[in-house]
Design a protein around this motif. Structure first.
Motif, PDB file in Angstrom:
ATOM      1  N   VAL A 282     105.891 -19.046  17.742  1.00  0.00           N
ATOM      2  CA  VAL A 282     106.016 -20.740  17.613  1.00  0.00           C
ATOM      3  C   VAL A 282     106.138 -20.994  16.125  1.00  0.00           C
ATOM      4  CG1 VAL A 282     105.353 -22.960  18.240  1.00  0.00           C
ATOM      5  CG2 VAL A 282     104.704 -21.318  19.484  1.00  0.00           C
ATOM      6  N   VAL A 283     107.443 -21.362  15.597  1.00  0.00           N
ATOM      7  CA  VAL A 283     107.629 -21.391  14.226  1.00  0.00           C
ATOM      8  C   VAL A 283     106.793 -22.625  13.882  1.00  0.00           C
ATOM      9  CG1 VAL A 283     109.601 -21.973  12.669  1.00  0.00           C
ATOM     10  CG2 VAL A 283     110.007 -20.181  14.206  1.00  0.00           C
ATOM     11  N   GLY A 284     106.225 -22.606  12.605  1.00  0.00           N
ATOM     12  CA  GLY A 284     105.306 -23.693  12.111  1.00  0.00           C
ATOM     13  C   GLY A 284     103.982 -23.686  12.903  1.00  0.00           C
ATOM     14  N   VAL A 285     103.618 -22.904  13.638  1.00  0.00           N
ATOM     15  CA  VAL A 285     102.414 -22.851  14.357  1.00  0.00           C
ATOM     16  C   VAL A 285     101.767 -21.708  14.027  1.00  0.00           C
ATOM     17  CG1 VAL A 285     101.134 -23.100  16.517  1.00  0.00           C
ATOM     18  CG2 VAL A 285     103.141 -24.658  16.107  1.00  0.00           C
ATOM     19  N   ASN A 286     102.395 -20.547  14.679  1.00  0.00           N
ATOM     20  CA  ASN A 286     101.580 -19.312  14.456  1.00  0.00           C
ATOM     21  C   ASN A 286     102.450 -18.162  13.476  1.00  0.00           C
ATOM     22  OD1 ASN A 286     103.446 -18.545  16.378  1.00  0.00           O
ATOM     23  ND2 ASN A 286     102.053 -17.578  17.570  1.00  0.00           N
ATOM     24  N   ARG A 287     103.525 -18.792  13.204  1.00  0.00           N
ATOM     25  CA  ARG A 287     104.370 -18.214  11.963  1.00  0.00           C
ATOM     26  C   ARG A 287     104.915 -19.029  11.456  1.00  0.00           C
ATOM     27  NH1 ARG A 287     106.921 -13.517  14.584  1.00  0.00           N
ATOM     28  NH2 ARG A 287     106.456 -11.621  13.677  1.00  0.00           N
ATOM     29  N   PHE A 288     105.370 -18.541   9.768  1.00  0.00           N
ATOM     30  CA  PHE A 288     106.041 -19.430   9.166  1.00  0.00           C
ATOM     31  C   PHE A 288     105.593 -20.988   8.905  1.00  0.00           C
ATOM     32  CE2 PHE A 288     109.000 -16.896  11.573  1.00  0.00           C
ATOM     33  CZ  PHE A 288     109.488 -15.852  10.330  1.00  0.00           C
ATOM     34  N   GLN A 289     104.263 -20.868   8.795  1.00  0.00           N
ATOM     35  CA  GLN A 289     103.352 -21.988   8.575  1.00  0.00           C
ATOM     36  C   GLN A 289     103.805 -22.630   6.917  1.00  0.00           C
ATOM     37  OE1 GLN A 289     101.762 -19.473   9.913  1.00  0.00           O
ATOM     38  NE2 GLN A 289     100.361 -19.907  11.403  1.00  0.00           N
ATOM     39  N   ILE A 290     103.690 -23.850   6.716  1.00  0.00           N
ATOM     40  CA  ILE A 290     103.742 -24.415   5.466  1.00  0.00           C
ATOM     41  C   ILE A 290     102.348 -24.535   4.914  1.00  0.00           C
ATOM     42  CG2 ILE A 290     104.325 -26.418   3.953  1.00  0.00           C
ATOM     43  CD1 ILE A 290     106.319 -27.067   6.182  1.00  0.00           C
ATOM     44  N   LYS A 291     102.309 -23.765   3.635  1.00  0.00           N
ATOM     45  CA  LYS A 291     100.711 -23.601   3.223  1.00  0.00           C
ATOM     46  C   LYS A 291     100.234 -24.969   2.618  1.00  0.00           C
ATOM     47  CE  LYS A 291     101.037 -18.964   3.870  1.00  0.00           C
ATOM     48  NZ  LYS A 291     100.623 -18.807   5.294  1.00  0.00           N
ATOM     49  N   GLU A 292     100.977 -25.817   2.380  1.00  0.00           N
ATOM     50  CA  GLU A 292     100.312 -27.060   1.786  1.00  0.00           C
ATOM     51  C   GLU A 292      99.688 -27.740   2.585  1.00  0.00           C
ATOM     52  OE1 GLU A 292     104.128 -29.834   1.215  1.00  0.00           O
ATOM     53  OE2 GLU A 292     104.420 -27.909   0.034  1.00  0.00           O
ATOM     54  N   GLU A 293      98.566 -28.230   2.120  1.00  0.00           N
ATOM     55  CA  GLU A 293      97.838 -29.232   3.036  1.00  0.00           C
ATOM     56  C   GLU A 293      98.341 -30.733   3.132  1.00  0.00           C
ATOM     57  OE1 GLU A 293      94.770 -29.040   4.870  1.00  0.00           O
ATOM     58  OE2 GLU A 293      95.149 -26.727   4.800  1.00  0.00           O
ATOM     59  N   THR A 294      98.308 -31.114   4.305  1.00  0.00           N
ATOM     60  CA  THR A 294      98.720 -32.566   4.287  1.00  0.00           C
ATOM     61  C   THR A 294      97.626 -33.407   5.036  1.00  0.00           C
ATOM     62  OG1 THR A 294      99.623 -32.169   6.703  1.00  0.00           O
ATOM     63  CG2 THR A 294     101.375 -31.880   4.650  1.00  0.00           C
ATOM     64  N   ALA A 295      97.370 -34.459   4.312  1.00  0.00           N
ATOM     65  CA  ALA A 295      96.336 -35.441   4.841  1.00  0.00           C
ATOM     66  C   ALA A 295      96.861 -36.047   5.955  1.00  0.00           C
ATOM     67  CB  ALA A 295      95.906 -36.322   3.733  1.00  0.00           C
ATOM     68  N   ILE A 296      95.916 -36.355   7.118  1.00  0.00           N
ATOM     69  CA  ILE A 296      96.527 -37.119   8.329  1.00  0.00           C
ATOM     70  C   ILE A 296      95.595 -38.311   8.067  1.00  0.00           C
ATOM     71  CG2 ILE A 296      96.394 -37.046  10.679  1.00  0.00           C
ATOM     72  CD1 ILE A 296      96.610 -33.872  10.589  1.00  0.00           C
ATOM     73  N   GLU A 297      96.214 -39.412   8.064  1.00  0.00           N
ATOM     74  CA  GLU A 297      95.493 -40.784   8.152  1.00  0.00           C
ATOM     75  C   GLU A 297      95.235 -41.038   9.615  1.00  0.00           C
ATOM     76  OE1 GLU A 297      96.966 -44.214   6.512  1.00  0.00           O
ATOM     77  OE2 GLU A 297      98.282 -43.298   5.018  1.00  0.00           O
ATOM     78  N   THR A 298      93.827 -41.471   9.772  1.00  0.00           N
ATOM     79  CA  THR A 298      93.266 -41.701  10.928  1.00  0.00           C
ATOM     80  C   THR A 298      93.034 -43.235  10.949  1.00  0.00           C
ATOM     81  OG1 THR A 298      91.222 -41.207  10.298  1.00  0.00           O
ATOM     82  CG2 THR A 298      92.357 -39.519  11.464  1.00  0.00           C
ATOM     83  N   LEU A 299      93.248 -43.848  12.166  1.00  0.00           N
ATOM     84  CA  LEU A 299      93.190 -45.218  12.218  1.00  0.00           C
ATOM     85  C   LEU A 299      91.645 -45.536  12.618  1.00  0.00           C
ATOM     86  CD1 LEU A 299      94.401 -48.464  12.500  1.00  0.00           C
ATOM     87  CD2 LEU A 299      94.592 -47.759  14.782  1.00  0.00           C
ATOM     88  N   LYS A 300      90.982 -46.256  11.661  1.00  0.00           N
ATOM     89  CA  LYS A 300      89.820 -46.661  11.999  1.00  0.00           C
ATOM     90  C   LYS A 300      89.708 -48.129  12.374  1.00  0.00           C
ATOM     91  CE  LYS A 300      87.625 -43.300   9.197  1.00  0.00           C
ATOM     92  NZ  LYS A 300      88.197 -42.021   9.815  1.00  0.00           N
ATOM     93  N   ILE A 301      88.983 -48.576  13.405  1.00  0.00           N
ATOM     94  CA  ILE A 301      89.089 -49.748  14.054  1.00  0.00           C
ATOM     95  C   ILE A 301      87.805 -50.486  13.537  1.00  0.00           C
ATOM     96  CG2 ILE A 301      88.904 -51.274  16.159  1.00  0.00           C
ATOM     97  CD1 ILE A 301      91.644 -49.941  15.872  1.00  0.00           C
ATOM     98  N   ASP A 302      88.101 -51.764  12.938  1.00  0.00           N
ATOM     99  CA  ASP A 302      86.793 -52.475  12.341  1.00  0.00           C
ATOM    100  C   ASP A 302      86.099 -53.010  13.688  1.00  0.00           C
ATOM    101  OD1 ASP A 302      85.283 -54.123  11.217  1.00  0.00           O
ATOM    102  OD2 ASP A 302      86.717 -55.211  10.254  1.00  0.00           O
ATOM    103  N   PRO A 303      84.819 -52.670  13.826  1.00  0.00           N
ATOM    104  CA  PRO A 303      84.120 -53.282  14.844  1.00  0.00           C
ATOM    105  C   PRO A 303      84.177 -55.020  15.048  1.00  0.00           C
ATOM    106  CG  PRO A 303      82.978 -51.368  13.470  1.00  0.00           C
ATOM    107  CD  PRO A 303      83.848 -51.932  12.588  1.00  0.00           C
ATOM    108  N   ALA A 304      84.469 -55.568  13.977  1.00  0.00           N
ATOM    109  CA  ALA A 304      84.565 -56.976  13.861  1.00  0.00           C
ATOM    110  C   ALA A 304      85.782 -57.222  14.683  1.00  0.00           C
ATOM    111  CB  ALA A 304      84.729 -57.554  12.591  1.00  0.00           C
ATOM    112  N   PHE A 305      86.780 -56.522  14.742  1.00  0.00           N
ATOM    113  CA  PHE A 305      88.258 -56.789  15.332  1.00  0.00           C
ATOM    114  C   PHE A 305      87.669 -56.588  16.887  1.00  0.00           C
ATOM    115  CE2 PHE A 305      92.014 -54.941  17.205  1.00  0.00           C
ATOM    116  CZ  PHE A 305      92.698 -55.904  17.205  1.00  0.00           C
TER     117      PHE A 305
END
Length: 174
Positions: free
Chosen positions: A81-104
């Motif tokens: 699977v290209v990009g998954v188990n072969r030919f991966q891109i070596k650079e790390e990409t930060a994944i933003e996660t959504l954090k819900i404010d408890p007040a909301f």
């Protein structure tokens, strides 16, 4: 580049010197698909048809088995699977996660409470009854769901009525 890698490693086209030359490879693959499909159809017919196969859990087991076997092959490197188990891109990409404010969250809960307190409860209940009635009779649910929402019934209330009729999906125990 990715397109070339997908074609080369995932399609299987490079497994034959000239995949369309004389159409031997294409004919072979077509015959193989037909043979395997006929085997499945015959097995399902022996079970009493598709409905019986579904009710017996056969279809779900086959899907799960195929997914498991494929994932094992990917993880073992037998399937590419290209990009998954072969030919991966070596650079790390930060994944933003959504954090819900408890007040909301608290504000949303309060909004639902307010809607329930201020709505015409009889109209909402009647609309929910119509959703359940339509679900039991097999009628089109969409107009009833829309009417329930317009009467300020919540998604949870609509879903509860449908669960009362249809139940909840439970993974079959094998």
């Amino acid at each position: 580049m990715r397109t070339q890698q997908v074609i080369a490693y995932e399609s299987g086209v490079v497994d034959t010197a000239d995949p369309l030359g004389g159409s031997y490879a294409v004919e072979y693959l077509t015959n193989e698909v037909e043979r395997r499909a006929a085997e499945y159809i015959e097995k399902i017919d022996e079970m009493g048809g598709m409905l019986a196969a579904i009710e017996a859990g056969y279809v779900q087991r086959e899907i799960e088995r195929a997914a498991y076997d494929y994932q094992k092959a990917v993880e073992a490197g037998e399937e590419v699977v290209v990009g998954v188990n072969r030919f991966q891109i070596k650079e790390e990409t930060a994944i933003e996660t959504l954090k819900i404010d408890p007040a909301f969250e608290r504000a949303q809960v309060e909004r639902v409470r307010k809607v329930r307190a201020e709505r015409d409860t009889a109209a909402a209940t009647a609309a929910l009854d119509e959703v359940e009635k339509a679900a039991r009779s097999g009628e089109n649910l969409m107009p009833r769901i829309i009417a329930a929402v317009e009467a300020y019934a919540t998604l949870g209330e609509v879903a509860d009525r449908m669960r009362a009729v249809f139940g909840e999906y439970a993974e079959a125990a094998y």
